[in-house]
Scaffold this motif. Sequence first.
Motif, PDB file in Angstrom:
ATOM      1  N   CYS A 384      41.357  64.912  17.489  1.00 50.71           N
ATOM      2  CA  CYS A 384      40.613  64.781  18.316  1.00 50.71           C
ATOM      3  C   CYS A 384      40.626  64.623  20.189  1.00 50.71           C
ATOM      4  CB  CYS A 384      39.408  63.042  17.585  1.00 50.71           C
ATOM      5  SG  CYS A 384      40.594  61.806  17.805  1.00 50.71           S
ATOM      6  N   SER A 386      40.266  62.089  23.462  1.00 48.97           N
ATOM      7  CA  SER A 386      39.513  60.872  24.163  1.00 48.97           C
ATOM      8  C   SER A 386      38.225  60.662  24.857  1.00 48.97           C
ATOM      9  CB  SER A 386      41.021  60.372  25.575  1.00 48.97           C
ATOM     10  OG  SER A 386      39.894  59.045  26.400  1.00 48.97           O
ATOM     11  N   VAL A 428      41.137  61.352  11.245  1.00 52.25           N
ATOM     12  CA  VAL A 428      40.797  60.435  13.106  1.00 52.25           C
ATOM     13  C   VAL A 428      39.733  60.891  13.411  1.00 52.25           C
ATOM     14  CG1 VAL A 428      41.891  62.391  14.283  1.00 52.25           C
ATOM     15  CG2 VAL A 428      42.392  59.925  15.126  1.00 52.25           C
ATOM     16  N   ASP A 429      39.197  59.860  14.532  1.00 54.18           N
ATOM     17  CA  ASP A 429      38.019  59.728  15.530  1.00 54.18           C
ATOM     18  C   ASP A 429      38.579  58.844  16.571  1.00 54.18           C
ATOM     19  OD1 ASP A 429      35.863  60.976  16.317  1.00 54.18           O
ATOM     20  OD2 ASP A 429      34.841  59.503  15.364  1.00 54.18           O
ATOM     21  N   SER A 430      37.731  59.139  17.870  1.00 52.49           N
ATOM     22  CA  SER A 430      37.906  58.385  18.783  1.00 52.49           C
ATOM     23  C   SER A 430      36.246  57.446  19.385  1.00 52.49           C
ATOM     24  CB  SER A 430      38.117  59.086  20.341  1.00 52.49           C
ATOM     25  OG  SER A 430      36.963  60.229  20.593  1.00 52.49           O
ATOM     26  N   PHE A 438      41.694  54.522  18.622  1.00 50.55           N
ATOM     27  CA  PHE A 438      41.423  55.794  17.221  1.00 50.55           C
ATOM     28  C   PHE A 438      41.419  54.820  16.472  1.00 50.55           C
ATOM     29  CE2 PHE A 438      43.327  57.322  21.611  1.00 50.55           C
ATOM     30  CZ  PHE A 438      42.262  58.883  21.446  1.00 50.55           C
TER      31      PHE A 438
END
Length: 528
Positions: A384, A386, A428-430, A438
């Motif tokens: 991912c 930012s 993962v994700d922002s 995160f």
Amino acid sequence: MDIIPCIKWVQRGIAKSIPDKVKLSEEELKRIIEDTKDKIDLANDEDDDQEEEEEEGSDMEEEVNAVNKSNAAKSGGKRKMDDDDDEEEDIETKYDLADYDNEDEIDMLKGIGDLTYFASNEDDPYVTMKDEGDSDDEDFEIKATDNLIVVAKAEKEFCCLEVYVYNEDLGNLYVHHDILLSSFPLAVEWLNYDIGEDKPGNFVAVGSMEPVIEIWDLDLVDSVEPVAVLGTKAKSKGKKQKKSDSHTDAVLNLSWNAQVRNVLGSASADCTVKLWDLSEGKPVTTITQHKDKVQCLSWCPSDSSSLLSGSFDKTVKMYDCRNPNKDFKSWTLNGEVENVLWDRFNSTNFYATTDKGYVFYMDQRSDKPVFTLSAHSEAVTGICQSSSVPGLLVTTSTDKTMKIWDVQDNKPSTVLERNLRLNQLFCVDSCPEAPFVFAVGGEKEIKVWDIRESATVRNHFADRAPVGVTMEGEGDIKEEVEQAMRDMMIDKEEEEDVNTLLGEGATAGAPTNKKKKKKKRKKGQKKD
């Protein structure tokens, strides 16, 4: 194994400040119980059919043995049996042995309707201790500065969605409510679309090992069933489904089109991609260009008709969805494609990751990668960017590490590598509003980490921080000292003590099988 297979952030200001609570009438409760019984009966029927096939041959053998034993009985034996007839009949009558093998099957759900007659304790006249407000009431309210995080969790005995509340200013992270799932979750996608009323909403689509997609309302607490289901399940293993009706295998990934808000894309292990019209609840297009399982999807944020897909067949394909089975482009990579991600800062480019540990940065106008990055020693399971810092890229892997990269000017370099002590990492994700926050999913736990806690990150991206985002650290502890302390950890309790000292992110552990209580944890201030 208990894992967190997928995570999705929800923007601030979307969720209701006070979510609704489900209140079931007696009729609704009976209907749900009957539906559940039907599902259990269907599963039992399939098991019984299989058992009957396996036992068919052994029944013949038992009958032959019984006949042989009967023919072997002689007159002396018969006389002895006559003498004991009265006694045996008394025993059979006393203990009802004649009907011992003909007992009815136990209905595991029988009586539930009576036990749960009232939807809440407030309505039950026999409950003298009514539900009382407590300190959790404050946590139940979702503030305008709160983000929601939808976390899919698969445990040994059950699967669920946990809806976390995260507040960046206060550093709070806790489970607001949860949703029980009937199958192992593989994908979650947030939808700002109410399929019932064609207006903005707060919903999540869930793909699982089943060939259907469930839509759940995040503003509804204590839900027992989804608000909608896309597709249908086969009634039995031998019955084929209509090709246009739904997928025929697990749904591996989902992508919502934020520009054409009633369109949802789904990728499946049946080697197809389907485009669903949420207003109708039906698929309108089936894409059949992949030769193996389709594992990932991503709509272009600037072009509503451009869709990326990645597959086990080692290819990434980009479709013009106005005629996707004829108008598409394909790239072949060095392994099974794990993720595809459009570059939010350059709409003509995208990222693709593989099970070989590589990240490919592609220009849709070119046949060759802009750059290839050997990012991890094992599969790159998450990637991912930012939300507002150009060049800041984050990857996760089953090699147990999370890496922060600077890919500015197409010259990728490692800024920070960290073992988050979550074992293998799967997603993962922002955060949409906080450019340095995160959420990472691993085995059993999630970690929400503000990477500004690292002095290395702060110093490297200080000149690219958005206006209003502070990049100051207080009393830094050297990175090597921190890593040395982690290397000396010998058990879970000691690890938690060190995390408290270092203040590295908020970590949420696995709850018990009972309904999870809300948790609130405050982040410490890390001194790098």
